[in-house]
Design a protein around this motif. Structure first.
Motif, mmCIF file in Angstrom:
data_model
loop_
_atom_site.group_PDB
_atom_site.id
_atom_site.type_symbol
_atom_site.label_atom_id
_atom_site.label_comp_id
_atom_site.label_asym_id
_atom_site.label_seq_id
_atom_site.Cartn_x
_atom_site.Cartn_y
_atom_site.Cartn_z
ATOM 1 N N GLN A 35 8.116 -10.150 5.525
ATOM 2 C CA GLN A 35 6.850 -10.233 6.282
ATOM 3 C C GLN A 35 5.786 -10.799 5.344
ATOM 4 O O GLN A 35 6.025 -10.932 4.149
ATOM 5 C CB GLN A 35 6.491 -8.861 6.893
ATOM 6 C CG GLN A 35 6.708 -7.641 5.999
ATOM 7 C CD GLN A 35 5.534 -7.287 5.149
ATOM 8 O OE1 GLN A 35 4.723 -8.132 4.822
ATOM 9 N NE2 GLN A 35 5.440 -6.018 4.762
ATOM 10 N N THR A 38 4.435 -8.852 1.922
ATOM 11 C CA THR A 38 5.390 -8.844 0.805
ATOM 12 C C THR A 38 6.046 -10.210 0.672
ATOM 13 O O THR A 38 6.698 -10.494 -0.333
ATOM 14 C CB THR A 38 6.504 -7.806 1.049
ATOM 15 O OG1 THR A 38 7.093 -8.075 2.321
ATOM 16 C CG2 THR A 38 5.973 -6.383 1.030
ATOM 17 N N HIS A 65 1.069 -8.594 9.090
ATOM 18 C CA HIS A 65 0.243 -7.601 8.393
ATOM 19 C C HIS A 65 -1.174 -8.103 8.125
ATOM 20 O O HIS A 65 -2.148 -7.460 8.476
ATOM 21 C CB HIS A 65 0.876 -7.241 7.042
ATOM 22 C CG HIS A 65 2.031 -6.290 7.127
ATOM 23 N ND1 HIS A 65 3.212 -6.604 7.738
ATOM 24 C CD2 HIS A 65 2.178 -5.027 6.669
ATOM 25 C CE1 HIS A 65 4.043 -5.580 7.662
ATOM 26 N NE2 HIS A 65 3.443 -4.597 7.014
ATOM 27 N N ASP A 119 10.316 -4.689 3.781
ATOM 28 C CA ASP A 119 9.430 -3.750 4.459
ATOM 29 C C ASP A 119 10.228 -2.471 4.686
ATOM 30 O O ASP A 119 11.376 -2.520 5.130
ATOM 31 C CB ASP A 119 8.955 -4.317 5.796
ATOM 32 C CG ASP A 119 7.824 -3.474 6.347
ATOM 33 O OD1 ASP A 119 6.655 -3.888 6.218
ATOM 34 O OD2 ASP A 119 8.105 -2.382 6.875
ATOM 35 N N SER A 120 9.616 -1.346 4.394
ATOM 36 C CA SER A 120 10.382 -0.094 4.391
ATOM 37 C C SER A 120 10.826 0.341 5.787
ATOM 38 O O SER A 120 11.712 1.178 5.916
ATOM 39 C CB SER A 120 9.557 1.019 3.744
ATOM 40 O OG SER A 120 8.416 1.289 4.522
ATOM 41 N N HIS A 121 10.210 -0.209 6.850
ATOM 42 C CA HIS A 121 10.641 0.189 8.190
ATOM 43 C C HIS A 121 11.717 -0.713 8.777
ATOM 44 O O HIS A 121 12.029 -0.625 9.976
ATOM 45 C CB HIS A 121 9.429 0.306 9.137
ATOM 46 C CG HIS A 121 8.579 1.483 8.768
ATOM 47 N ND1 HIS A 121 7.403 1.348 8.086
ATOM 48 C CD2 HIS A 121 8.794 2.802 8.911
ATOM 49 C CE1 HIS A 121 6.904 2.550 7.834
ATOM 50 N NE2 HIS A 121 7.733 3.452 8.325
ATOM 51 N N ARG A 379 3.058 6.355 9.607
ATOM 52 C CA ARG A 379 2.565 6.940 8.348
ATOM 53 C C ARG A 379 1.117 7.381 8.445
ATOM 54 O O ARG A 379 0.329 6.721 9.107
ATOM 55 C CB ARG A 379 2.598 5.887 7.226
ATOM 56 C CG ARG A 379 3.947 5.504 6.864
ATOM 57 C CD ARG A 379 4.042 4.781 5.528
ATOM 58 N NE ARG A 379 5.438 4.787 5.226
ATOM 59 C CZ ARG A 379 6.146 3.747 4.812
ATOM 60 N NH1 ARG A 379 5.532 2.625 4.532
ATOM 61 N NH2 ARG A 379 7.427 3.863 4.613
ATOM 62 N N ARG A 384 -4.990 5.736 3.741
ATOM 63 C CA ARG A 384 -4.327 4.500 4.183
ATOM 64 C C ARG A 384 -5.068 3.833 5.346
ATOM 65 O O ARG A 384 -5.004 2.622 5.534
ATOM 66 C CB ARG A 384 -2.898 4.860 4.568
ATOM 67 C CG ARG A 384 -2.029 3.731 5.066
ATOM 68 C CD ARG A 384 -0.623 4.267 5.332
ATOM 69 N NE ARG A 384 0.090 3.451 6.276
ATOM 70 C CZ ARG A 384 1.012 2.532 5.969
ATOM 71 N NH1 ARG A 384 1.333 2.324 4.716
ATOM 72 N NH2 ARG A 384 1.612 1.834 6.896
ATOM 73 N N ARG A 491 -2.354 -10.127 -2.245
ATOM 74 C CA ARG A 491 -0.921 -9.918 -2.480
ATOM 75 C C ARG A 491 -0.234 -11.111 -3.162
ATOM 76 O O ARG A 491 0.827 -10.967 -3.746
ATOM 77 C CB ARG A 491 -0.214 -9.618 -1.162
ATOM 78 C CG ARG A 491 -0.453 -8.204 -0.611
ATOM 79 C CD ARG A 491 0.372 -7.195 -1.361
ATOM 80 N NE ARG A 491 0.224 -5.843 -0.871
ATOM 81 C CZ ARG A 491 1.032 -5.252 -0.001
ATOM 82 N NH1 ARG A 491 2.046 -5.908 0.513
ATOM 83 N NH2 ARG A 491 0.839 -3.993 0.346
ATOM 84 N N SER A 531 6.005 2.677 1.273
ATOM 85 C CA SER A 531 6.139 1.224 1.401
ATOM 86 C C SER A 531 7.074 0.629 0.359
ATOM 87 O O SER A 531 7.216 1.138 -0.741
ATOM 88 C CB SER A 531 4.751 0.604 1.260
ATOM 89 O OG SER A 531 4.829 -0.691 0.729
ATOM 90 N N SER A 532 7.650 -0.513 0.732
ATOM 91 C CA SER A 532 8.565 -1.226 -0.166
ATOM 92 C C SER A 532 7.815 -2.161 -1.118
ATOM 93 O O SER A 532 8.446 -2.856 -1.896
ATOM 94 C CB SER A 532 9.507 -2.074 0.678
ATOM 95 O OG SER A 532 8.746 -3.095 1.318
ATOM 96 N N ARG A 533 6.494 -2.216 -1.033
ATOM 97 C CA ARG A 533 5.739 -3.260 -1.743
ATOM 98 C C ARG A 533 6.100 -3.267 -3.222
ATOM 99 O O ARG A 533 5.891 -2.305 -3.943
ATOM 100 C CB ARG A 533 4.229 -3.067 -1.520
ATOM 101 C CG ARG A 533 3.668 -1.788 -2.053
ATOM 102 C CD ARG A 533 2.247 -1.521 -1.546
ATOM 103 N NE ARG A 533 2.256 -1.218 -0.122
ATOM 104 C CZ ARG A 533 1.352 -0.459 0.495
ATOM 105 N NH1 ARG A 533 0.342 0.052 -0.173
ATOM 106 N NH2 ARG A 533 1.436 -0.215 1.785
#
Ligand code: MIC
Ligand code: SF4
Length: 638
Positions: A35, A38, A65, A119-121, A379, A384, A491, A531-533
């Motif tokens: 995405q 990231t 995002h 992405d963690s989801h 989350r 956040r 980012r 998050s996977s960031r």
């Protein structure tokens, strides 16, 4: 021997190792999903690997995002990603189409495939019986280049579902029930596999919403079987040809089993500020709520929008409540419009936003000071939402509707007759850009905010690291590398974003780390959840963080630390956490040699006291750490 479904998919994709829980294995990856937030780093990393074209069955670059365009940065990134996709053979999903997980399920997912997303989801795809996993951008870039994905082989936690959901109860209540039982670290090292008679009546959308928040348990992935519901979903999307039935063999065993009687569930809410602070809404009293948002990857599907619309039908939301709808996809919004739901939402007083992540990642929709916000998001980590000291509650669209009408937390079962959601109208308005047959002539469009990838040094022989920060349990990557509308546009620029590392916990962190590099950070249990960031590893590394010491690490963050050459060390005696303080120096003599020799016990001292540390790492991870990161290792071996 009978196999469960997770074991079958793993066996079909196993490229290296033995599939025994806890052992490192390498899996071939069929599909990838970066995405935008990231994805710009992942794109730079893919570029650094030097391949002309992706080597996967399908790779899709989604923009979902960083949607606000308050200056040139986000739109420049979107242009960059569009040109990268055209050049390297990816599909491209422009802003406004919707959220990667929703779109991927609708348009690309297929039963039995592996999917790796930055992405963690990404585990959302488990609703279609895919082994779908979140990872850092570098791992996703490597998978796009055809390398396998390395991970610790998960154990399989079987979740046996019986009964059927009662009226006004939805999939969010199922996963919140599991979160209340297992906590945010209870899924670590597991794939959750749902089975049993309760599975049959759940739609793919409901299954995906359950898998989505498996990420909040720390699980590697979540999975449902592929059955008649799967076929119906795929046929409705015009993709019936990718259907294949899949399930565990009769008599298959699980490493552990949880049972949930769906009929026994009541409407649940996760209280501020962790997804596992779960309580029945009926026990919470009339907590005043000024903002309600229905949306996100796990709560903005057609069924969610229609649940809200029909629950609100013919009524007005309470005065003083802001009700926002963030569709998960343009398709969900179009279908809700075609089914008459959009008009009901407007008449009830809801505001409709574009499809995307928006307030879920603090990209607008921050709540007012001292007020509670109720959201169908995955989350609610502290701050956040974009508001310091926020109070964010999580729920399904049923509780959201009842609360928006009442102006305080409310039980939807008091709203009356059960809802009947009409089948989704056959509308598919997505504008997905297919890959070019030959993109070699496409120019890459780089804006001025896109900084070159930082060079990282190899690990020195020995280290003496000052502990610059000591933090507690369950620290999230949102704490380490905050998001929100101000920071997210950075980012693509590691030097700029690194100034914000740990900003909410210690605003001086960046300068302290740079002044005393090399440095260490000390954490508690489940360090780096969420998050996977990979910015939460790369930006600290850029500042001089060389070592992280914790009681335990979350899976994706640990992998990101290794990928960027930060040594993730676990305290052999968790009690040492109590005396080790910020400002002290940890001596790690001969660290490099110990790592390369494969030693698990790492001898360290601090304050003249022994500080025994443990590094459980595969030979491959040890080579990455010594090289100063995965890119150094790959480039060295090309
Ligand atoms: C999240 O929900 O925390 C995010 C924002 O989607 C992240 C990705 C990111 O930080 O860009 C995630 O889930 O991995
Ligand atoms: Fe977007 Fe929120 Fe889903 Fe992350 S959890 S992908 S920010 S909607």
């Amino acid at each position: 021997m009978p196999q469960n479904l997770a074991q079958k998919i793993i066996a079909a994709h196993l490229r290296e190792g033995v599939a025994r829980p806890g052992q490192e294995i390498a899996l071939s990856i069929d599909q990838t999903l970066p995405q935008d937030a990231t994805g710009t780093l992942a794109a730079l990393e893919f570029e650094a690997l030097g391949l002309p074209r992706v080597r996967t069955e399908v790779s899709v670059s989604y923009v979902d995002h960083n949607l606000l365009q308050t200056d040139f940065k986000n739109p420049d990134d979107h242009r960059f990603l569009r040109s990268m996709a055209a050049r390297h053979g990816l599909w491209f999903s422009p802003p406004g189409n919707g959220i990667c997980h929703q779109l991927h399920l609708l348009n690309f997912g297929r039963p039995g495939a592996t999917l790796l997303g930055s992405d963690s989801h990404t585990p959302h795809g488990g609703g279609l019986a895919m082994l779908a996993m979140g990872a850092g951008g570098l791992d996703v870039a490597a998978a796009m280049a055809g390398y396998p994905f390395y991970l610790s082989c998960p154990a399989v936690l079987g979740v046996r579902l019986t009964g059927q959901l009662s009226p006004w109860i939805g999939p969010k209540d199922v996963i919140l029930e599991l979160l209340s039982r297992l906590s945010v670290k209870g899924g670590l090292g597991y794939v959750l596999e749902y089975f049993g008679p309760g599975v049959e009546a759940l739609s793919v959308t409901q299954r995906a919403a359950i898998c989505n928040m498996g990420a909040e348990l720390g699980a590697t992935a979540s999975l449902f079987p592929s059955d008649g519901q799967t076929l119906a979903f795929l046929e409705a999307q015009g993709r019936g040809q990718v259907y294949t039935p899949l399930a565990a063999d009769p008599g298959a065993a699980y490493d552990r089993i949880e049972e949930i009687d769906l009929a026994s569930l009541e409407p649940l809410v996760a209280c501020p500020s962790s997804p596992d602070q779960v309580r029945p809404v009926s026990e919470l009293g009339q907590v005043a709520v000024e903002q309600v948002i229905v949306g996100s990857c796990g709560g903005g599907a057609y069924e969610d929008l229609m649940t809200l619309a029909l629950a609100l039908k013919g009524r007005r939301i309470a005065p003083g409540v802001n009700l926002y709808v963030n569709p998960g996809s343009r398709q969900a919004l179009a279908q809700a419009a075609a089914a008459g739901g959009l008009m009901l939402l407007l008449e009830a007083g809801a505001s409709i936003f574009q499809a995307g992540c928006l307030g879920c990642i603090g990209m607008s929709q921050a709540p007012a000071t001292g007020t509670a916000s109720l959201r169908t998001f995955p989350r609610n980590f502290p701050g956040r939402s974009g508001t310091k000291d926020d109070a964010v509650y999580l729920c399904g669209p049923q509780v959201a509707a009842a609360t928006a009408l009442a102006g305080h937390l409310a039980d939807p079962r008091e709203l009356g007759q059960p809802l009947v959601i009409p089948p989704a109208p056959p509308v598919r308005p997505e504008a997905l850009v297919p890959p070019l047959a030959d993109g070699s002539g496409v120019e890459i469009l780089r804006g001025p905010n896109i900084a070159p990838f930082p060079q990282l040094e190899a690990l020195p022989e020995s280290l003496a690291c000052t502990v610059v920060l000591k933090v507690g349990d369950n620290i999230t990557t949102d704490h380490i590398m905050p998001a929100g509308s101000q920071i997210l546009p950075l980012r693509s620029n590691v030097p700029a974003i690194s100034r914000h590392v740990f900003a909410a916990l210690d605003p001086q962190f960046a300068s302290k780390a740079q002044d005393s590099a090399p440095v260490a950070v000390l954490g508690g249990e489940n360090y780096g959840q969420g998050s996977s960031r990979e910015h939460a590893a790369l930006a600290p590394r850029y500042l001089g963080v060389q070592v992280k010491i914790a009681k335990s690490f979350a899976r994706i963050h640990r992998a990101n630390l290794v990928n960027f050459g930060i040594v993730p060390l676990v305290l052999a005696n968790p009690a040492d956490y109590d005396w080790l303080e910020a400002g002290q120096t940890v001596e790690l003599p001969g660290l490099r040699q110990a790592i390369l020799e494969g030693r698990e016990e790492i001898a360290a001292t601090a304050q003249g006291r022994p500080l025994p540390l443990v590094l459980k790492a595969s030979p491959r991870e040890r080579r990455i750490l010594a090289a100063g990161g995965l890119l150094n290792l790959i480039k060295g071996s090309l």
